[in-house]
Write an enzyme that holds these catalytic residues in place. Structure first.
Site, PDB file in Angstrom:
ATOM      1  N   CYS A 192      33.281  48.823  44.280  1.00  0.00           N
ATOM      2  CA  CYS A 192      31.856  49.116  44.431  1.00  0.00           C
ATOM      3  C   CYS A 192      31.451  49.162  45.901  1.00  0.00           C
ATOM      4  CB  CYS A 192      31.010  48.089  43.688  1.00  0.00           C
ATOM      5  SG  CYS A 192      31.194  46.389  44.279  1.00  0.00           S
ATOM      6  N   ARG A 217      33.734  50.152  48.560  1.00  0.00           N
ATOM      7  CA  ARG A 217      34.553  51.002  49.425  1.00  0.00           C
ATOM      8  C   ARG A 217      35.437  51.932  48.606  1.00  0.00           C
ATOM      9  NH1 ARG A 217      36.525  47.954  53.196  1.00  0.00           N
ATOM     10  NH2 ARG A 217      35.299  46.131  52.593  1.00  0.00           N
ATOM     11  N   SER A 234      34.419  42.178  53.457  1.00  0.00           N
ATOM     12  CA  SER A 234      33.665  42.406  52.225  1.00  0.00           C
ATOM     13  C   SER A 234      32.166  42.363  52.472  1.00  0.00           C
ATOM     14  CB  SER A 234      34.031  41.352  51.173  1.00  0.00           C
ATOM     15  OG  SER A 234      35.374  41.475  50.775  1.00  0.00           O
ATOM     16  N   ASP A 287      34.768  37.366  49.602  1.00  0.00           N
ATOM     17  CA  ASP A 287      34.978  37.873  48.249  1.00  0.00           C
ATOM     18  C   ASP A 287      36.465  37.809  47.911  1.00  0.00           C
ATOM     19  OD1 ASP A 287      35.046  39.213  45.848  1.00  0.00           O
ATOM     20  OD2 ASP A 287      34.643  41.184  46.699  1.00  0.00           O
ATOM     21  N   VAL A 329      31.436  45.589  29.251  1.00  0.00           N
ATOM     22  CA  VAL A 329      32.049  44.256  29.233  1.00  0.00           C
ATOM     23  C   VAL A 329      33.410  44.280  29.925  1.00  0.00           C
ATOM     24  CG1 VAL A 329      30.828  43.362  27.229  1.00  0.00           C
ATOM     25  CG2 VAL A 329      32.940  44.656  26.896  1.00  0.00           C
ATOM     26  N   GLY A 330      33.466  45.009  31.039  1.00  0.00           N
ATOM     27  CA  GLY A 330      34.645  44.922  31.905  1.00  0.00           C
ATOM     28  C   GLY A 330      34.592  43.612  32.685  1.00  0.00           C
ATOM     29  N   ILE A 345      33.442  42.755  35.729  1.00  0.00           N
ATOM     30  CA  ILE A 345      32.157  42.392  36.330  1.00  0.00           C
ATOM     31  C   ILE A 345      31.152  42.020  35.251  1.00  0.00           C
ATOM     32  CG2 ILE A 345      30.185  43.284  37.634  1.00  0.00           C
ATOM     33  CD1 ILE A 345      32.097  44.891  39.319  1.00  0.00           C
ATOM     34  N   GLY A 346      31.135  42.777  34.165  1.00  0.00           N
ATOM     35  CA  GLY A 346      30.217  42.470  33.074  1.00  0.00           C
ATOM     36  C   GLY A 346      30.487  41.105  32.467  1.00  0.00           C
TER      37      GLY A 346
END
Length: 417
Positions: free
Chosen positions: A58, A60, A113, A118, A194-195, A197-198
């Site tokens: 998200c 780069r 980051s 991160d 729901v990957g 990050i989700g």
């Protein structure tokens, strides 16, 4: 596209864009999904760009590898993206050689980051390199470098506080909800996607906000059902997305679809909504922002969340840089020794060839005796001297350098002053 390039560090490049010069909307134009990545690797091989990998997150999109020139990678990267080459050239950065190597260490350890420290990015690097290797597009240099970066990232995490505390895009979203949405426990929340990050965002909401009134929607229904059942949440099929969003108070979008999935028409004549778009490219239609009763926040706005944790991490940067410096020098030493080993192997093969020819010539002589070995050895030595002398004569401009090097290698001890 030129393809003749050596595996020398001078031909090692990183070409990319990141959050420092581009906003999330621009980055979304050059984001690479798995299908595009596979196509780019296949095309790279067809033009002999066969030692590289692509990192697309998200924050780069970067391509690392060996090429004749950076332009080769720019053209390759723009083949499958929604952005164009001219636009990319204007906003991209290019690093080569040791500068490119250091950049990968800094990215992999969270120093570069958007949220300092991160730790998730190193896993993304590892997965990107692994996929490239599966497609036969990752050479020994890059594999060794990625392994070193992963090792350094672990050391920095364990030996410094650079990644201490809880700071991430997912956690920033939860903090924002806690600050902006009153009575969050009783709000109707929808999570689309729901990957990784989700799931992290969902867990943070449950852990830090104490809310469980969450409905999961995912393009692959089985993933939503499995996660919902494991955590006591609700789930709904993607086909009922519009009515589900109608009923929601808070909507979190964490999908990786190439086109927006949350459209403005879904919010006609609805109650007020608070929407957080965690996706790159954006998965909330631009027109949604124009609706007076819908507030939209994206990943760039989330990354501006600063707190004491980030200030503490700033103090750990010198320690992290020192660890990077040490291990980068070890990697560069390995690379130099590997180059030397190739040369020494070739020299050994050349000497073995000379030796074999001399021995064979003597064996063909019917009168060959064991005592003739001394004469053979003398001839081999003389041929080695002739090879070196011939090179010195042919390249007169470097003759002094060659003689000094030979003097040093064989420790002849000749004073050349």
């Amino acid at each position: 596209m030129q393809v003749s390039h050596s595996r020398d560090i001078a031909n090692f490049f990183v070409v990319g864009i990141n959050y420092k010069k581009t906003d999330a909307a621009i980055r979304g134009l050059f984001a690479i999904n798995p299908s595009q990545y596979e196509q780019l690797l296949a095309h790279g091989k067809s033009v002999q760009l066969n030692d590289f990998f692509i990192l697309s997150t998200c924050n780069r999109t970067e391509i690392y590898g060996f090429a004749n020139q950076a332009q080769d990678f720019m053209e390759l990267l723009c083949r499958e993206t929604n952005g164009n080459l001219e636009q990319f050239e204007q906003i991209a950065y290019v690093k080569k050689g040791e500068e490119a190597i250091r950049h990968l260490y800094q990215v992999g350890t969270g120093l570069d980051s958007q949220i300092l420290g991160d730790y998730e990015v190193v896993g993304q690097i590892r997965n990107a390199a692994k996929f490239s290797k599966q497609q036969q597009c990752l050479g020994g240099f890059l594999e060794r470098l990625v392994n070193s970066v992963v090792q350094v990232s672990k050391l920095i995490k364990n030996e410094t506080s650079l990644s201490a505390g809880t700071v991430s895009v997912a956690f920033a979203a939860v903090r924002l909800l806690g600050n902006r949405v009153p009575d969050i426990k009783n709000k109707n929340i929808v999570l689309l996607g729901v990957g990784k990050i989700g799931r992290n965002t969902c867990k943070n909401m449950m852990d830090y906000l104490g809310t469980s009134n969450i409905t999961l929607v995912n393009r692959t229904a089985a993933a939503a059902v499995e996660f919902a059942c494991a955590h006591g949440l609700q789930h709904a099929p993607i086909e009922s997305l519009e009515p589900v969003l109608h009923a929601a108070d808070v909507i979190l979008v964490a999908t990786n679809a190439p086109q927006p999935t949350v459209l403005a028409r879904y919010f006609e004549n609805t109650s007020p909504k608070f929407v957080i778009d965690l996706s790159i490219p954006f998965n909330v239609e631009d027109k949604v922002r124009t609706l007076p009763h819908v507030q939209v926040v994206n990943v760039d706005e989330l990354s501006k969340v600063q707190d004491e944790t980030l200030q503490m991490r700033q103090h750990e940067i010198p320690k992290a840089i020192a660890i990077i410096d040490e291990h980068m020098q070890e990697f560069l030493y390995w690379f130099r020794m590997r180059k030397h080993a190739v040369v020494l192997k070739a020299v050994k093969e050349k000497l073995t060839e000379i030796h074999s020819k001399e021995i064979q010539q003597q064996k063909n002589n019917a009168g060959f005796q064991l005592e003739d070995i001394e004469e053979v050895s003398s001839r081999i030595i003389q041929k080695m001297i002739n090879l070196m002398a011939g090179k010195v004569r042919r390249d007169t401009e470097k003759s002094d350098q060659y003689i000094a090097l030979i003097n040093d290698i064989f420790e002849a001890g000749v004073n050349q002053d």
